[in-house]
Design a protein around this motif. Structure first.
Motif, PDB file in Angstrom:
ATOM      1  N   UNK A 112      62.544  91.529  14.703  1.00 44.18           N
ATOM      2  CA  UNK A 112      62.794  92.208  13.441  1.00 44.18           C
ATOM      3  C   UNK A 112      62.617  93.706  13.607  1.00 44.18           C
ATOM      4  N   UNK A 113      63.454  94.467  12.917  1.00 46.92           N
ATOM      5  CA  UNK A 113      63.358  95.922  12.953  1.00 46.92           C
ATOM      6  C   UNK A 113      62.685  96.464  11.696  1.00 46.92           C
ATOM      7  N   UNK A 114      62.148  95.586  10.873  1.00 48.43           N
ATOM      8  CA  UNK A 114      61.502  96.014   9.631  1.00 48.43           C
ATOM      9  C   UNK A 114      60.255  96.836   9.940  1.00 48.43           C
ATOM     10  N   UNK A 115      59.882  97.684   9.009  1.00 49.75           N
ATOM     11  CA  UNK A 115      58.722  98.555   9.204  1.00 49.75           C
ATOM     12  C   UNK A 115      57.460  98.044   8.520  1.00 49.75           C
ATOM     13  N   UNK A 116      57.574  96.967   7.783  1.00 49.45           N
ATOM     14  CA  UNK A 116      56.408  96.399   7.112  1.00 49.45           C
ATOM     15  C   UNK A 116      56.529  94.888   7.101  1.00 49.45           C
ATOM     16  N   UNK A 117      55.428  94.226   6.808  1.00 51.22           N
ATOM     17  CA  UNK A 117      55.442  92.775   6.789  1.00 51.22           C
ATOM     18  C   UNK A 117      54.037  92.220   6.716  1.00 51.22           C
ATOM     19  N   UNK A 118      53.829  91.092   7.383  1.00 54.67           N
ATOM     20  CA  UNK A 118      52.553  90.392   7.361  1.00 54.67           C
ATOM     21  C   UNK A 118      51.961  90.400   8.763  1.00 54.67           C
TER      22      UNK A 118
END
Length: 336
Positions: free
Chosen positions: A101-107
């Motif tokens: 994933x290239x997302x910058x936030x998450x869990x």
């Protein structure tokens, strides 16, 4: 006067070089046979499966044998050595791996075996938690001393019950509300067995997410090997049912290396994917006697996720007095 014809000088092979050339072929044949047995029969024989704990070192030995075969310039030895190395790499290629994933936030999930004989001050581990700021912490071999210290840190608003810690030494701390806590009631096939996976239903912004905390038996004895495998199989069935309702995360000390057929079988049976990929994975359980030289051991601490969860990052944390290193996985969950 006729000149004498000079004879070409043929270099003699020394006894060491000759022995080397003679021994390489039997060596690569033995290697091919050994890795084939492990790959084909590791799920049926206890001692064969135990070899997977040292699999990265066995793969490295195969690479050295390929080099040795090339030095001999014997085509037969080279082909057999390459075949053995290719078979040794099959377990890594067969592991279902989560999407990147290239997302910058998450869990962020952190799992660590605290080691029941750990004499270090829990403050060292608490400092790690302050730096990493995980949303979920899954702990194994948790003692009352460590549980109390982590509870008093004020880092987490929610935690699993004391009963679970007393029974299986499992403990979960979470910034997400815990909706429900259940010990998976599996049927025991071994008289001395008692361990159960811990299942939590968490609330993430009004949506459920299932968390399983694992710590099956370490397979030092035949009965422990059988019980570990039954543990994983029963948990896989439960996870498969939960996948129809919400995302699932499984974390803990699995006492099962990445290369074991039982690790791959669990992922396929449950419908999950590993957050770590490739055959060269960092050691998570190591020998305290040899840690001054290197972390010699196996990769047995894992985080696995459902197909709708992708991975932003996955790494191993620093030592904190245990014979395990923490595993940290940064995840991206589905929006719907």
């Amino acid at each position: 006067m006729q000149k004498e014809q000079s004879m070409p000088i043929v270099p003699r092979r020394g006894p060491i070089a000759l022995a080397y050339r003679v021994l390489v072929l039997p060596g690569v044949i033995a290697y091919l046979f050994a890795v084939s047995i492990v790959v084909l029969a590791g799920d049926r024989f206890w001692l064969v499966d135990l070899l997977t704990f040292a699999w990265p070192y066995i793969v490295a030995a195969g690479a050295l044998l390929v080099v040795a075969a090339v030095v001999t310039r014997r085509l037969k030895a080279i082909v057999i050595a390459l075949a053995g190395l290719a078979i040794a790499l099959i377990p890594a290629a067969d592991v279902p791996t989560a999407r990147a994933s290239a997302a910058t936030s998450g869990l962020k999930v952190l799992t660590a075996n605290l080691y029941v004989r750990n004499r270090e001050d829990p403050a060292v581990f608490i400092d790690l938690l302050r730096r990493e700021k995980p949303d979920i912490v899954v702990l194994e071999e948790t003692t009352a001393r460590w549980e109390q210290a982590l509870s008093a840190s004020g880092l987490f608003a929610y935690e699993s019950s004391v009963d679970t810690r007393i029974r299986d030494s499992l403990k979960v701390f979470s910034t997400l509300p815990i909706r429900a806590e259940t010990e998976l009631k599996r049927a025991f096939t071994e008289e001395r067995a008692y361990k159960q996976p811990l299942r939590l239903e968490l609330d993430m912004g009004g949506k459920p997410i299932f968390l399983y905390a694992f710590h099956p038996e370490t397979p030092r004895r035949l009965w422990q090997w059988r019980d570990r495998n039954d543990y994983l199989s029963a948990a896989a069935d439960a996870v498969k049912g939960d996948l129809e309702k919400a995302p699932v995360i499984v974390a803990g000390d699995w006492n099962t290396p990445t290369w074991s057929p039982f690790f791959r079988n669990f992922l396929k049976q449950a419908g999950l994917a590993s957050t770590a990929g490739g055959w060269l994975q960092p050691v998570t359980r190591f020998s305290l006697k040899l840690d001054a030289l290197a972390y010699i051991g196996a990769s047995i601490d894992h985080v696995a996720v459902s197909p709708d969860i992708s991975v932003r990052a996955r790494r191993v944390g620093p030592s904190f007095g245990s014979n395990h290193l923490p595993v940290i996985a940064e995840l991206t969950l589905p929006e719907t």
